[in-house]
Design a protein around this motif. Sequence first.
Motif, PDB file in Angstrom:
ATOM      1  N   LYS A   8     -29.310 -22.002  45.419  1.00 10.82           N
ATOM      2  CA  LYS A   8     -28.289 -22.968  45.803  1.00 10.82           C
ATOM      3  C   LYS A   8     -27.106 -22.309  46.509  1.00 10.82           C
ATOM      4  N   TYR A   9     -26.689 -21.136  46.015  1.00  6.24           N
ATOM      5  CA  TYR A   9     -25.506 -20.474  46.551  1.00  6.24           C
ATOM      6  C   TYR A   9     -25.827 -19.320  47.500  1.00  6.24           C
ATOM      7  N   GLY A  10     -27.106 -19.156  47.843  1.00  2.25           N
ATOM      8  CA  GLY A  10     -27.483 -18.118  48.798  1.00  2.25           C
ATOM      9  C   GLY A  10     -27.352 -16.708  48.259  1.00  2.25           C
ATOM     10  N   ARG A  11     -27.579 -16.550  46.984  1.00  2.84           N
ATOM     11  CA  ARG A  11     -27.499 -15.235  46.349  1.00  2.84           C
ATOM     12  C   ARG A  11     -28.897 -14.678  46.155  1.00  2.84           C
ATOM     13  N   HIS A  12     -28.961 -13.382  45.902  1.00  2.00           N
ATOM     14  CA  HIS A  12     -30.242 -12.721  45.647  1.00  2.00           C
ATOM     15  C   HIS A  12     -30.287 -12.327  44.176  1.00  2.00           C
ATOM     16  N   LEU A  13     -31.333 -12.702  43.490  1.00  2.00           N
ATOM     17  CA  LEU A  13     -31.500 -12.384  42.078  1.00  2.00           C
ATOM     18  C   LEU A  13     -32.499 -11.248  41.934  1.00  2.00           C
ATOM     19  N   THR A  14     -32.085 -10.192  41.278  1.00  2.00           N
ATOM     20  CA  THR A  14     -32.975  -9.075  40.987  1.00  2.00           C
ATOM     21  C   THR A  14     -33.132  -8.996  39.480  1.00  2.00           C
ATOM     22  N   ILE A  15     -34.357  -9.061  39.019  1.00  2.00           N
ATOM     23  CA  ILE A  15     -34.626  -8.988  37.584  1.00  2.00           C
ATOM     24  C   ILE A  15     -35.136  -7.593  37.274  1.00  2.00           C
ATOM     25  N   VAL A  16     -34.450  -6.931  36.373  1.00  2.00           N
ATOM     26  CA  VAL A  16     -34.823  -5.574  35.972  1.00  2.00           C
ATOM     27  C   VAL A  16     -35.686  -5.673  34.726  1.00  2.00           C
ATOM     28  N   ASP A  17     -36.727  -4.867  34.704  1.00  3.90           N
ATOM     29  CA  ASP A  17     -37.613  -4.825  33.554  1.00  3.90           C
ATOM     30  C   ASP A  17     -36.807  -4.569  32.278  1.00  3.90           C
ATOM     31  N   ARG A  18     -37.048  -5.363  31.270  1.00  7.55           N
ATOM     32  CA  ARG A  18     -36.311  -5.255  30.017  1.00  7.55           C
ATOM     33  C   ARG A  18     -36.401  -3.861  29.406  1.00  7.55           C
ATOM     34  N   TRP A  19     -37.506  -3.184  29.591  1.00  2.85           N
ATOM     35  CA  TRP A  19     -37.742  -1.887  28.962  1.00  2.85           C
ATOM     36  C   TRP A  19     -37.451  -0.711  29.887  1.00  2.85           C
ATOM     37  N   TYR A  20     -36.847  -0.968  31.059  1.00  5.16           N
ATOM     38  CA  TYR A  20     -36.472   0.124  31.958  1.00  5.16           C
ATOM     39  C   TYR A  20     -35.373   0.938  31.295  1.00  5.16           C
ATOM     40  N   SER A  21     -35.614   2.215  31.119  1.00  8.08           N
ATOM     41  CA  SER A  21     -34.671   3.081  30.388  1.00  8.08           C
ATOM     42  C   SER A  21     -33.606   3.635  31.339  1.00  8.08           C
ATOM     43  N   SER A  22     -32.741   2.766  31.823  1.00  8.83           N
ATOM     44  CA  SER A  22     -31.755   3.142  32.836  1.00  8.83           C
ATOM     45  C   SER A  22     -30.763   4.195  32.359  1.00  8.83           C
ATOM     46  N   SER A  23     -30.478   4.244  31.076  1.00 13.10           N
ATOM     47  CA  SER A  23     -29.511   5.226  30.576  1.00 13.10           C
ATOM     48  C   SER A  23     -30.169   6.545  30.203  1.00 13.10           C
ATOM     49  N   GLN A  24     -31.494   6.617  30.250  1.00 11.82           N
ATOM     50  CA  GLN A  24     -32.195   7.821  29.824  1.00 11.82           C
ATOM     51  C   GLN A  24     -32.866   8.575  30.968  1.00 11.82           C
ATOM     52  N   VAL A  25     -32.798   8.021  32.178  1.00 15.73           N
ATOM     53  CA  VAL A  25     -33.372   8.650  33.359  1.00 15.73           C
ATOM     54  C   VAL A  25     -32.236   9.250  34.166  1.00 15.73           C
TER      55      VAL A  25
END
Length: 102
Positions: A8-25
């Motif tokens: 509706k607002y022309g935005r892009h939604l990116t869904i990150v995998d729930r189990w992606y270990s972003s703080s450990q990589v």
Amino acid sequence: MLAAKCDKYGRHLTIVDRWYSSSQVCSCCGKSGGRKELDIREWECLYCNTIHDRDINAAKNLERWAGGQSDQDKNGHGASVSQARLATCDEVSTTYEQLSLF
């Protein structure tokens, strides 16, 4: 519901995998040094010896995952920006000091 609002607002939604270990990589070399308990706020990469603040490192990894999407541009509306930049390994180390009022 989020996808519909983004359309509706022309935005892009990116869904990150729930189990992606972003703080450990490592955001510099991309390698994982293994699981770290939540009370570990700073850690050193075993491969490139970079010292990371857990939250800043996670933010850099999520920015790379999202492909450099931004929710703000000059006029305040959502816009895509250029591809994510390579992370620089110049994080400021956070050290905590006990302050006393007396």
